[in-house]
Motif scaffolding. Structure first.
Motif, PDB file in Angstrom:
ATOM      1  N   PRO A  92       0.819  -1.216   0.000  1.00  0.00           N
ATOM      2  CA  PRO A  92       0.000   0.000   0.000  1.00  0.00           C
ATOM      3  C   PRO A  92       0.847   1.257   0.000  1.00  0.00           C
ATOM      4  O   PRO A  92       0.442   2.281  -0.560  1.00  0.00           O
ATOM      5  CB  PRO A  92      -0.819  -0.105   1.287  1.00  0.00           C
ATOM      6  CG  PRO A  92      -0.146  -1.121   2.139  1.00  0.00           C
ATOM      7  CD  PRO A  92       0.629  -2.019   1.210  1.00  0.00           C
ATOM      8  N   ASP A  93       2.040   1.211   0.581  1.00  0.00           N
ATOM      9  CA  ASP A  93       2.852   2.427   0.681  1.00  0.00           C
ATOM     10  C   ASP A  93       3.409   2.883  -0.663  1.00  0.00           C
ATOM     11  O   ASP A  93       3.692   4.056  -0.852  1.00  0.00           O
ATOM     12  CB  ASP A  93       3.987   2.225   1.680  1.00  0.00           C
ATOM     13  CG  ASP A  93       3.427   2.081   3.084  1.00  0.00           C
ATOM     14  OD1 ASP A  93       2.530   2.858   3.445  1.00  0.00           O
ATOM     15  OD2 ASP A  93       3.870   1.165   3.802  1.00  0.00           O
ATOM     16  N   GLN A 138      -7.748  13.607   5.936  1.00  0.00           N
ATOM     17  CA  GLN A 138      -6.560  13.195   6.682  1.00  0.00           C
ATOM     18  C   GLN A 138      -5.429  12.753   5.746  1.00  0.00           C
ATOM     19  O   GLN A 138      -5.611  12.620   4.546  1.00  0.00           O
ATOM     20  CB  GLN A 138      -6.924  12.058   7.639  1.00  0.00           C
ATOM     21  CG  GLN A 138      -7.922  12.507   8.690  1.00  0.00           C
ATOM     22  CD  GLN A 138      -8.134  11.450   9.750  1.00  0.00           C
ATOM     23  OE1 GLN A 138      -7.316  10.558   9.926  1.00  0.00           O
ATOM     24  NE2 GLN A 138      -9.259  11.540  10.433  1.00  0.00           N
ATOM     25  N   THR A 139      -4.265  12.518   6.368  1.00  0.00           N
ATOM     26  CA  THR A 139      -3.132  12.030   5.599  1.00  0.00           C
ATOM     27  C   THR A 139      -3.145  10.491   5.598  1.00  0.00           C
ATOM     28  O   THR A 139      -3.555   9.882   6.583  1.00  0.00           O
ATOM     29  CB  THR A 139      -1.798  12.554   6.198  1.00  0.00           C
ATOM     30  OG1 THR A 139      -0.744  11.723   5.714  1.00  0.00           O
ATOM     31  CG2 THR A 139      -1.799  12.504   7.707  1.00  0.00           C
ATOM     32  N   PRO A 140      -2.735   9.887   4.473  1.00  0.00           N
ATOM     33  CA  PRO A 140      -2.775   8.415   4.433  1.00  0.00           C
ATOM     34  C   PRO A 140      -1.697   7.748   5.302  1.00  0.00           C
ATOM     35  O   PRO A 140      -1.828   6.579   5.638  1.00  0.00           O
ATOM     36  CB  PRO A 140      -2.536   8.084   2.948  1.00  0.00           C
ATOM     37  CG  PRO A 140      -2.037   9.316   2.311  1.00  0.00           C
ATOM     38  CD  PRO A 140      -2.387  10.474   3.173  1.00  0.00           C
ATOM     39  N   SER A 144      -3.856   2.308   9.010  1.00  0.00           N
ATOM     40  CA  SER A 144      -3.408   0.919   9.070  1.00  0.00           C
ATOM     41  C   SER A 144      -3.247   0.396   7.646  1.00  0.00           C
ATOM     42  O   SER A 144      -3.727   1.020   6.688  1.00  0.00           O
ATOM     43  CB  SER A 144      -4.444   0.068   9.813  1.00  0.00           C
ATOM     44  OG  SER A 144      -5.603  -0.061   9.021  1.00  0.00           O
ATOM     45  N   GLY A 145      -2.589  -0.746   7.514  1.00  0.00           N
ATOM     46  CA  GLY A 145      -2.394  -1.336   6.182  1.00  0.00           C
ATOM     47  C   GLY A 145      -3.710  -1.594   5.469  1.00  0.00           C
ATOM     48  O   GLY A 145      -3.850  -1.319   4.276  1.00  0.00           O
ATOM     49  N   GLY A 146      -4.687  -2.111   6.212  1.00  0.00           N
ATOM     50  CA  GLY A 146      -5.993  -2.409   5.622  1.00  0.00           C
ATOM     51  C   GLY A 146      -6.681  -1.144   5.132  1.00  0.00           C
ATOM     52  O   GLY A 146      -7.279  -1.114   4.052  1.00  0.00           O
ATOM     53  N   GLN A 147      -6.565  -0.079   5.932  1.00  0.00           N
ATOM     54  CA  GLN A 147      -7.168   1.200   5.532  1.00  0.00           C
ATOM     55  C   GLN A 147      -6.463   1.769   4.303  1.00  0.00           C
ATOM     56  O   GLN A 147      -7.104   2.298   3.396  1.00  0.00           O
ATOM     57  CB  GLN A 147      -7.100   2.195   6.684  1.00  0.00           C
ATOM     58  CG  GLN A 147      -8.041   1.849   7.828  1.00  0.00           C
ATOM     59  CD  GLN A 147      -7.819   2.753   9.040  1.00  0.00           C
ATOM     60  OE1 GLN A 147      -6.683   3.127   9.348  1.00  0.00           O
ATOM     61  NE2 GLN A 147      -8.898   3.109   9.712  1.00  0.00           N
ATOM     62  N   MET A 172       0.285  -8.239   2.607  1.00  0.00           N
ATOM     63  CA  MET A 172       1.083  -7.583   3.646  1.00  0.00           C
ATOM     64  C   MET A 172       0.242  -7.168   4.853  1.00  0.00           C
ATOM     65  O   MET A 172       0.740  -6.479   5.745  1.00  0.00           O
ATOM     66  CB  MET A 172       1.782  -6.347   3.065  1.00  0.00           C
ATOM     67  CG  MET A 172       2.787  -6.715   1.991  1.00  0.00           C
ATOM     68  SD  MET A 172       3.530  -5.278   1.215  1.00  0.00           S
ATOM     69  CE  MET A 172       4.628  -4.754   2.524  1.00  0.00           C
ATOM     70  N   LEU A 173      -1.029  -7.576   4.858  1.00  0.00           N
ATOM     71  CA  LEU A 173      -1.935  -7.086   5.906  1.00  0.00           C
ATOM     72  C   LEU A 173      -2.106  -8.098   7.031  1.00  0.00           C
ATOM     73  O   LEU A 173      -1.934  -9.295   6.837  1.00  0.00           O
ATOM     74  CB  LEU A 173      -3.304  -6.775   5.292  1.00  0.00           C
ATOM     75  CG  LEU A 173      -3.305  -5.835   4.084  1.00  0.00           C
ATOM     76  CD1 LEU A 173      -4.725  -5.621   3.596  1.00  0.00           C
ATOM     77  CD2 LEU A 173      -2.652  -4.501   4.427  1.00  0.00           C
TER      78      LEU A 173
END
Ligand code: ADP
Ligand code: MG
Length: 277
Positions: A92-93, A138-140, A144-147, A172-173
């Motif tokens: 996700p990152d 908001q900032t990502p 959490s990873g799932g979010q 990766m979650l």
């Protein structure tokens, strides 16, 4: 909208021991279906996904999306295909470009030149679809990873895709994050979006309409989860692990127990066994 692979092979360029990453694959992804693709590492799953939306072009054979070949000189036709088939990847990152979530969602449509009011509608729809409305400003980074993966899905949804391809997007979650992403995928499928879920987790595959098992670039098994998972030994030979309840159910069926074809999890198994006794 159908995706059709006709005798598709793919070989990565400039490989010394040039093995085909995808070998002579023919298949059709049915409109509105939920398809799981599994198989050991290096079996060609990601290559298959990238062939689907024209990120890779077949070395042999043809992929058509809504009748249009991905092997085209026409950039706008290829772009239309990529927009129709949205992809979400593993990490996700690596997928975030903006520092505020609504900008992340608006990024794709803005590049398409979508008018501002419609972008507003798309942001609201996409965040709503993944249950992340309250994070809009908001900032990502703090999610959490799932979010984060739900935001990555929302960014794809803002492009109004017809097919959503999740390439090991749950890998990766933690279990909670995996569950979040899976429920979003199933919910979107109910709303008519075709889902192609590439995964290592067989408990994610048991709820699909169809499971495709890849092995060394070829389709090794293709069918409903009940058929593909009916033989635990065979599944093991593809380096896949059935969920424990499915193993137990398969063993009991072999011993003559009458159990339903579909069993989801320990609780259902326990109930089915009790009924059968
Ligand atoms: P999977 O997603 O199932 O792990 P991939 O589609 O990533 O499999 O890979 C299939 C085969 O193609 C593997 O043998 C892999 O090493 C090779 N491969 C994947 N990506 C590349 C690349 N960019 N360049 C060369 N070979 C690659
Ligand atoms: Mg992969």
């Amino acid at each position: 909208m159908s995706v059709i692979f006709s005798n598709v092979s793919y070989e990565y360029p400039a490989e010394e021991d040039s093995l085909l990453a995808v070998k002579n694959v023919s298949l059709e992804i049915a409109d509105g279906s939920f398809v799981c693709v599994c198989g050991e590492n290096g079996s060609g799953k990601s290559t298959l996904a990238k062939l689907m939306n024209g990120l890779l072009i077949p070395s042999e054979g043809e992929v058509t999306v809504d009748g249009a070949s991905t092997n085209t000189e026409d950039e706008s036709a290829l772009f239309a295909i990529r927009r129709k088939i949205g992809m979400v990847f593993q990490n996700p990152d690596n997928q975030m470009v903006a520092s505020i979530i609504e900008d992340e969602i608006a990024f794709g449509p803005e590049n398409l030149g979508v008018p501002r009011e419609e972008i507003e509608e798309r942001i609201a729809y996409a965040l709503g679809a993944v249950g992340m409305e309250e994070y809009r400003h908001q900032t990502p980074y703090k999610l959490s990873g799932g979010q984060k993966q739900r935001i990555a899905i929302a960014a794809v949804l803002a492009m109004r895709p017809e097919i959503l391809v999740l390439d090991e997007s749950t890998a990766m979650l933690d279990p909670k994050g995996r569950q979040e992403v899976l429920s979003v995928a199933h919910e979107l499928n109910k709303q008519g979006i075709t889902v192609v879920l590439i995964t290592h987790f067989m408990e994610e595959a048991v709820k699909a309409d169809r499971v495709i098992v890849m092995k060394e670039g070829s389709v090794a098994l293709d069918g409903t989860p009940e058929i593909v998972f009916s033989d635990p030994e065979r599944i093991k030979s593809y380096d896949l692990e059935l969920p424990v309840p499915d193993y137990v159910a398969a063993a009991l069926r072999k011993e003559g127990f009458s159990l339903p074809d579909k069993i989801y999890g320990e609780e259902e198994l326990a109930e089915a066994v009790c009924r059968s006794l």
